[in-house]
Write an enzyme that holds these catalytic residues in place. Structure first.
Site, PDB file in Angstrom:
ATOM      1  N   HIS A  23      15.196  38.225  15.762  1.00  0.00           N
ATOM      2  CA  HIS A  23      13.723  38.184  15.651  1.00  0.00           C
ATOM      3  C   HIS A  23      13.299  39.114  14.518  1.00  0.00           C
ATOM      4  O   HIS A  23      12.465  39.997  14.729  1.00  0.00           O
ATOM      5  CB  HIS A  23      13.019  38.663  16.931  1.00  0.00           C
ATOM      6  CG  HIS A  23      13.117  37.732  18.087  1.00  0.00           C
ATOM      7  ND1 HIS A  23      12.944  38.161  19.388  1.00  0.00           N
ATOM      8  CD2 HIS A  23      13.327  36.406  18.161  1.00  0.00           C
ATOM      9  CE1 HIS A  23      13.068  37.130  20.198  1.00  0.00           C
ATOM     10  NE2 HIS A  23      13.300  36.046  19.477  1.00  0.00           N
ATOM     11  N   HIS A  79      13.051  23.481  21.818  1.00  0.00           N
ATOM     12  CA  HIS A  79      12.258  24.691  21.497  1.00  0.00           C
ATOM     13  C   HIS A  79      12.285  24.834  19.970  1.00  0.00           C
ATOM     14  O   HIS A  79      13.344  24.677  19.359  1.00  0.00           O
ATOM     15  CB  HIS A  79      12.964  25.857  22.191  1.00  0.00           C
ATOM     16  CG  HIS A  79      12.477  27.240  21.925  1.00  0.00           C
ATOM     17  ND1 HIS A  79      11.156  27.566  21.749  1.00  0.00           N
ATOM     18  CD2 HIS A  79      13.171  28.416  21.847  1.00  0.00           C
ATOM     19  CE1 HIS A  79      11.075  28.876  21.571  1.00  0.00           C
ATOM     20  NE2 HIS A  79      12.270  29.410  21.616  1.00  0.00           N
ATOM     21  N   GLU A  81      11.708  27.465  18.046  1.00  0.00           N
ATOM     22  CA  GLU A  81      12.006  28.740  17.390  1.00  0.00           C
ATOM     23  C   GLU A  81      13.193  28.537  16.438  1.00  0.00           C
ATOM     24  O   GLU A  81      14.167  27.838  16.756  1.00  0.00           O
ATOM     25  CB  GLU A  81      12.305  29.838  18.430  1.00  0.00           C
ATOM     26  CG  GLU A  81      12.243  31.213  17.790  1.00  0.00           C
ATOM     27  CD  GLU A  81      12.100  32.370  18.771  1.00  0.00           C
ATOM     28  OE1 GLU A  81      12.192  32.173  19.984  1.00  0.00           O
ATOM     29  OE2 GLU A  81      11.891  33.506  18.282  1.00  0.00           O
ATOM     30  N   ASP A  83      15.837  29.907  15.440  1.00  0.00           N
ATOM     31  CA  ASP A  83      17.261  30.088  15.765  1.00  0.00           C
ATOM     32  C   ASP A  83      17.863  28.811  16.359  1.00  0.00           C
ATOM     33  O   ASP A  83      19.080  28.640  16.349  1.00  0.00           O
ATOM     34  CB  ASP A  83      17.498  31.301  16.683  1.00  0.00           C
ATOM     35  CG  ASP A  83      16.625  31.335  17.914  1.00  0.00           C
ATOM     36  OD1 ASP A  83      15.465  30.902  17.847  1.00  0.00           O
ATOM     37  OD2 ASP A  83      17.103  31.808  18.966  1.00  0.00           O
ATOM     38  N   HIS A 145      10.389  30.654  26.789  1.00  0.00           N
ATOM     39  CA  HIS A 145       9.376  31.663  26.594  1.00  0.00           C
ATOM     40  C   HIS A 145       8.311  31.271  25.573  1.00  0.00           C
ATOM     41  O   HIS A 145       7.462  32.098  25.215  1.00  0.00           O
ATOM     42  CB  HIS A 145      10.045  32.985  26.149  1.00  0.00           C
ATOM     43  CG  HIS A 145      10.719  32.905  24.802  1.00  0.00           C
ATOM     44  ND1 HIS A 145      10.400  33.755  23.785  1.00  0.00           N
ATOM     45  CD2 HIS A 145      11.621  32.068  24.282  1.00  0.00           C
ATOM     46  CE1 HIS A 145      11.128  33.470  22.713  1.00  0.00           C
ATOM     47  NE2 HIS A 145      11.873  32.445  23.007  1.00  0.00           N
ATOM     48  N   ASP A 164      16.744  28.843  25.950  1.00  0.00           N
ATOM     49  CA  ASP A 164      16.880  30.306  26.011  1.00  0.00           C
ATOM     50  C   ASP A 164      17.145  30.831  27.423  1.00  0.00           C
ATOM     51  O   ASP A 164      17.801  31.869  27.596  1.00  0.00           O
ATOM     52  CB  ASP A 164      15.603  30.972  25.481  1.00  0.00           C
ATOM     53  CG  ASP A 164      15.533  30.960  23.961  1.00  0.00           C
ATOM     54  OD1 ASP A 164      16.566  31.149  23.308  1.00  0.00           O
ATOM     55  OD2 ASP A 164      14.425  30.768  23.434  1.00  0.00           O
ATOM     56  N   TYR A 192      18.612  40.475  27.744  1.00  0.00           N
ATOM     57  CA  TYR A 192      17.882  39.288  27.290  1.00  0.00           C
ATOM     58  C   TYR A 192      16.649  39.063  28.178  1.00  0.00           C
ATOM     59  O   TYR A 192      15.535  38.872  27.700  1.00  0.00           O
ATOM     60  CB  TYR A 192      18.839  38.095  27.392  1.00  0.00           C
ATOM     61  CG  TYR A 192      18.431  36.871  26.646  1.00  0.00           C
ATOM     62  CD1 TYR A 192      18.928  36.632  25.366  1.00  0.00           C
ATOM     63  CD2 TYR A 192      17.580  35.934  27.197  1.00  0.00           C
ATOM     64  CE1 TYR A 192      18.578  35.492  24.673  1.00  0.00           C
ATOM     65  CE2 TYR A 192      17.231  34.801  26.521  1.00  0.00           C
ATOM     66  CZ  TYR A 192      17.732  34.583  25.253  1.00  0.00           C
ATOM     67  OH  TYR A 192      17.380  33.458  24.573  1.00  0.00           O
ATOM     68  N   HIS A 225      22.113  30.361  23.981  1.00  0.00           N
ATOM     69  CA  HIS A 225      22.790  31.569  23.468  1.00  0.00           C
ATOM     70  C   HIS A 225      23.835  32.017  24.497  1.00  0.00           C
ATOM     71  O   HIS A 225      23.560  32.013  25.702  1.00  0.00           O
ATOM     72  CB  HIS A 225      21.823  32.744  23.312  1.00  0.00           C
ATOM     73  CG  HIS A 225      20.735  32.534  22.314  1.00  0.00           C
ATOM     74  ND1 HIS A 225      20.959  32.485  20.960  1.00  0.00           N
ATOM     75  CD2 HIS A 225      19.398  32.385  22.477  1.00  0.00           C
ATOM     76  CE1 HIS A 225      19.807  32.318  20.329  1.00  0.00           C
ATOM     77  NE2 HIS A 225      18.845  32.241  21.229  1.00  0.00           N
TER      78      HIS A 225
HETATM   79 FE1  FEO Z   1      13.293  31.463  21.642  1.00  0.00          FE
HETATM   80 FE2  FEO Z   1      16.615  31.651  21.083  1.00  0.00          FE
HETATM   81  O1  FEO Z   1      14.848  31.321  20.681  1.00  0.00           O
END
Ligand code: FEO
Length: 395
Positions: A23, A79, A81, A83, A145, A164, A192, A225
């Site tokens: 992030h 998602h 984001e 990553d 999230h 996530d 996390y 992840h």
């Molecule tokens: Fe919310 Fe692993 O990105």
């Protein structure tokens, strides 16, 4: 090399051994991370999530080991984001006719990131896409999230791809929960959760109930992840339920920063008072602490004691940064107290107490200030302060 999780289901993600800040610089990841992407080879071919774009080439090479990317029918974006989604532009150049499956909120967040006119299909909870022998079933997981977050479940092999949720920033040689060090795994899973999911614990409890009510048999939970939960996969669901209740232990965290050691002396004397009463406490120096590791300690403890000397009519910047992080995580079921030394204006305690108020953490008692360096009488007061906090922590 791709890894087969189950018949026709492959991990095609990337292990990022070297990353230490995530992030941007907001989150420390001491053990690296992985970006998990799953390729499902049925009569139709589906790819679930991608990887962070610096690793696109490695990811695409892994996909190519299994399939010609032009043959991919569905790309599920759980998602937006980056990553997980930022390899989409490179991937979609190879399979421009694939259907990009998104949640209702993903229908704005994905185009909002990439501004491409891909062939989107919006799904909602309970919608299914047949891949041939098996189906993908979608479950929206709004605010776990991000607003767009979605899980998908593969029938047949009974794999919940949870994005996530249930993940860890944990790069390992082996991809499955039963093959890694359990202490490290849970340390990373908790870090996390504490740093990313704490503000959403009410939603997590509801979402878990909703998923369990679907009665979907789950053989594996495959997050985006870290390792895949294949041995007793529901252990992490139960652990999330427990963490979501936010029932801290009767322990304490003392966090302080200091210029000429006056506030540090106070911190140590307060710790002595707590310890005398049998309260386990951790004392951290804000200027040298890792703020994300600290959030884990705060997550676990009932009592949070914060100290700073007065600096420019407020508190030291190192404390302010960490306390802003604490405020944002909206911890529950904590109690707090403030302390600090000062020379003239003396706003430190008031400033910290305002942060406690914004964080929704009630004060055990008014804060303790000491002018200049603490003398013996001041240190006695600090120890007494610690004993009083100990009683409230046990109560
Ligand atoms: Fe919310 Fe692993 O990105």
């Amino acid at each position: 090399m791709p890894i087969e999780l189950a018949k026709g289901v492959y991990w095609v993600g990337v292990t990022d051994w070297g990353i230490r800040h995530f992030h941007g610089f907001e989150l420390s990841v001491h053990r690296g991370t992985t970006y998990n992407s799953y390729l499902i080879m049925d009569e139709k071919i589906a790819l679930v999530d991608t990887v962070w774009s610096p690793h696109s080439e490695e990811f695409l090479a892994r996909v190519r080991e299994l399939v010609d990317p032009t043959k991919i029918d569905y790309v599920v974006v759980n998602h937006a984001e980056p990553d997980h989604s930022s390899s989409l532009p490179a991937l979609m150049k190879l399979c421009p006719n694939a259907t990009v499956v998104v949640s209702k909120n993903g229908a704005t967040s994905v185009p909002g990131h990439y501004h491409e006119n891909w062939n989107f299909k919006t799904v909602k909870t309970g919608d299914r896409i047949s891949l041939g022998k098996n189906e993908l079933v979608f479950v929206e997981a709004t605010m776990l999230h991000w607003p767009d977050t979605m899980f998908c479940y593969l029938t047949g092999e009974q794999i919940l791809m949870s994005n996530d949720a249930f993940g860890q920033h944990y790069a390992t040689a082996f991809l499955f929960n039963d093959l890694v060090n359990q202490e490290e795994l849970y340390e990373e899973a908790l870090k996390y959760f504490a740093n990313i999911l704490t503000p959403y614990t009410d939603k997590i409890l509801k979402k878990i109930d909703e998923i369990l009510a679907l009665n979907l048999p789950v053989k594996m939970i495959a997050p985006s992840h870290g390792v895949i939960w294949r041995q007793d996969p529901l252990q992490i669901v139960k652990q999330y339920q427990e963490w979501s209740l936010q029932k801290p232990a009767p322990t304490a965290v003392i966090l302080y920063d200091t210029m000429w050691h006056a506030t540090e002396k106070m911190a140590k004397a307060i710790a002595e008072g707590l310890i005398e009463c049998g309260i386990d406490c951790k004392v951290s120096h804000a200027a040298t602490a890792d703020s994300n590791d600290l959030m884990v300690e705060i997550f676990k403890a009932k009592l949070v004691v914060l100290g700073s000397c007065t600096y420019n009519n407020g508190i030291l910047p190192s404390m302010a940064k960490i306390l802003e992080e604490m405020r944002g995580l909206r911890f529950k079921n904590k109690i707090g107290a403030a302390f600090g030394s000062y020379g003239w204006s003396g706003e430190c305690v008031k400033s910290i107490e305002e942060i406690f108020q914004k964080s929704g953490i009630p004060l055990v008692r008014p804060g303790l200030r000491v002018k200049w360096q603490p003398g013996d009488a001041d240190l006695k007061l600090c120890r007494e302060f610690g004993r009083e906090l100990a009683a409230a922590t046990k109560g």
